[in-house]
Scaffold this active site. Structure first.
Site, PDB file in Angstrom:
ATOM      1  N   HIS A 195       3.417 -14.087 -13.112  1.00  0.00           N
ATOM      2  CA  HIS A 195       3.445 -12.947 -14.021  1.00  0.00           C
ATOM      3  C   HIS A 195       4.602 -12.000 -13.698  1.00  0.00           C
ATOM      4  O   HIS A 195       5.158 -12.005 -12.596  1.00  0.00           O
ATOM      5  CB  HIS A 195       2.122 -12.180 -13.939  1.00  0.00           C
ATOM      6  CG  HIS A 195       1.834 -11.660 -12.568  1.00  0.00           C
ATOM      7  ND1 HIS A 195       2.404 -10.512 -12.064  1.00  0.00           N
ATOM      8  CD2 HIS A 195       1.055 -12.147 -11.575  1.00  0.00           C
ATOM      9  CE1 HIS A 195       1.989 -10.303 -10.825  1.00  0.00           C
ATOM     10  NE2 HIS A 195       1.162 -11.295 -10.498  1.00  0.00           N
ATOM     11  N   GLU A 271      -5.936 -14.788  -9.039  1.00  0.00           N
ATOM     12  CA  GLU A 271      -5.389 -14.576  -7.703  1.00  0.00           C
ATOM     13  C   GLU A 271      -6.526 -14.475  -6.679  1.00  0.00           C
ATOM     14  O   GLU A 271      -7.697 -14.267  -7.018  1.00  0.00           O
ATOM     15  CB  GLU A 271      -4.524 -13.308  -7.687  1.00  0.00           C
ATOM     16  CG  GLU A 271      -3.855 -12.973  -6.362  1.00  0.00           C
ATOM     17  CD  GLU A 271      -2.946 -14.073  -5.834  1.00  0.00           C
ATOM     18  OE1 GLU A 271      -3.502 -15.089  -5.362  1.00  0.00           O
ATOM     19  OE2 GLU A 271      -1.712 -13.907  -5.860  1.00  0.00           O
TER      20      GLU A 271
END
Length: 391
Positions: A195, A271
């Site tokens: 990202h 994550e």
């Protein structure tokens, strides 16, 4: 009428745990014709792990032949058959993700499980032993049956039996790699996009799935647009899958708008949960929790302070998502918009690298990495941390 396959699978360990491998064969349920063979040496493991790996490989081979087919699984492992049938509970925590992998490939409604005695499972047993023998020689097992092909006349059906005792699982190795592999078709290619930046990124703060879920910063939104333009120019992305966290969904949406694609969310791509370290810099975590941080750096089985996730736990869920996505996107090029740890984990597993390699890779915000996954279980890292589109 849906096509039906028979999958016969087996696994063995010479030492339990010890050098281990699996084998599986896919047959046409109507004709008995052998359509595919798969086998692999997996390093040090137990019988249970090897058997489950054989099941997963067999289901993946069947799915590659026909994703809509029904599957009758036959194995001489009472444990695997009873657990996959739902009659026995899966008590060991390391068995649960393996069972989940198998169920993600062929749902329970299209798979039936049958125990058979070992003498009726000689073909899969032979393949498992061939894979272990090849691994012992430092070689890679080669199939005698190409995907969608048939078994050559006179191919042997017997082999020495492998140890079948039940024991707790151990860590598995990675697929053997070689240049001489057979043509196994178009791989599933994962283009891994980290990202764009958030306000926490330039400060190098722990930012996982247990924190504030920050959005992209202005810099991060600009990075997302730049990578979207670069991917549109390449014209290779066919599908987009993203972590559920905001920064990944925002990055994925920028690419999806440019490519005219929808974004599918995959929970397993989130994550690591960094527990009490969320929002801290490394130096701050070291100052506040020096012993915990040292233990975490020394072992992938240690979780961050405050109930976070260990890297071992992250590896299990990322691997499960990987296998599910490989089965879903066979032969396609898919953009996975995710985070540092999942990307590094996918690269590490593809290379068969040790756990400490997680600390030896650099992944910049909005960088691109690519891994191709073939039908025989082999993987090829094609790209790592490309950032030319940001310059």
């Amino acid at each position: 009428m849906a096509r039906r396959f028979i999958v016969e699978a087996d696994g063995g360990s010479r030492g339990n745990p010890g050098p281990a491998g699996y084998g599986a064969v896919v047959r046409d349920a109507e004709t008995g014709e052998t359509l595919a063979e798969v086998a692999e040496y997996i390093g040090t493991a137990t019988n249970n792990v090897a058997e489950y790996k054989g099941l997963i490989a067999g289901l993946r081979a069947a799915y590659a032949l026909d994703p809509e087919a029904g599957v009758q699984v036959r194995m001489d492992s009472k444990l695997v058959i009873e657990q996959m049938s739902g009659r026995w509970k899966i008590k060991h925590p390391d068995m649960r993700p393996l069972a989940a992998e198998a169920k993600a490939i062929v749902p329970p409604g299209r798979a039936a499980y049958e125990w058979i005695p070992r003498e009726r499972n000689k073909h899969a047993d032979r393949l498992a032993n061939e894979a272990m023998d090849a691994g012992k020689r430092g070689e890679r097992w080669q199939p005698k049956v190409p995907p969608g092909g048939t078994l050559a006349a006179g191919a042997p059906e017997s082999a020495a039996p492998a140890d079948d005792a039940l024991a707790a699982p151990a860590a598995t190795g990675a697929p053997a790699v070689g240049w001489g592999s057979a043509d196994v078709g178009t791989p599933a290619t994962f283009v891994l996009l980290r990202h764009g930046e958030t306000p926490l990124t330039p400060e190098k703060r722990f930012s996982g799935s247990g924190g504030s879920d920050p959005e992209l910063s202005d810099v991060g939104r600009h990075q997302a647009e730049r990578v979207a333009a670069a991917l549109a120019a390449r014209g290779t992305i066919q599908d987009i899958v993203a972590s559920p966290l905001r920064r990944c969904r925002e990055t994925a949406d920028a690419v999806a708008r440019r490519l005219g694609l929808e974004v599918r969310v995959e929970e397993g791509l989130r994550e690591t949960d960094f527990g009490a370290w969320e929002g801290l810099t490394f130096a701050e975590a070291k100052e506040r929790y020096p012993d915990d941080l040292a233990a975490w750096l020394a072992s992938t089985k240690v979780a961050p302070t405050g109930g976070g996730e260990s890297f071992a736990a992250v590896t299990r869920r990322v691997a499960a998502s990987r296998d599910k996505l490989i089965a879903r996107y066979t032969g396609r090029t898919v953009l996975l918009v995710t985070h540092v740890t999942p990307i590094k984990t996918l690269v590490r597993l593809a290379l068969g690298a040790p756990p400490e390699s997680l600390f030896r890779m650099e992944l910049s915000a909005a960088s691109l990495t690519a891994v191709a996954y073939y039908a025989d279980g082999n993987a090829s890292v094609r790209l790592l941390n490309e950032t030319a589109h940001l310059r």
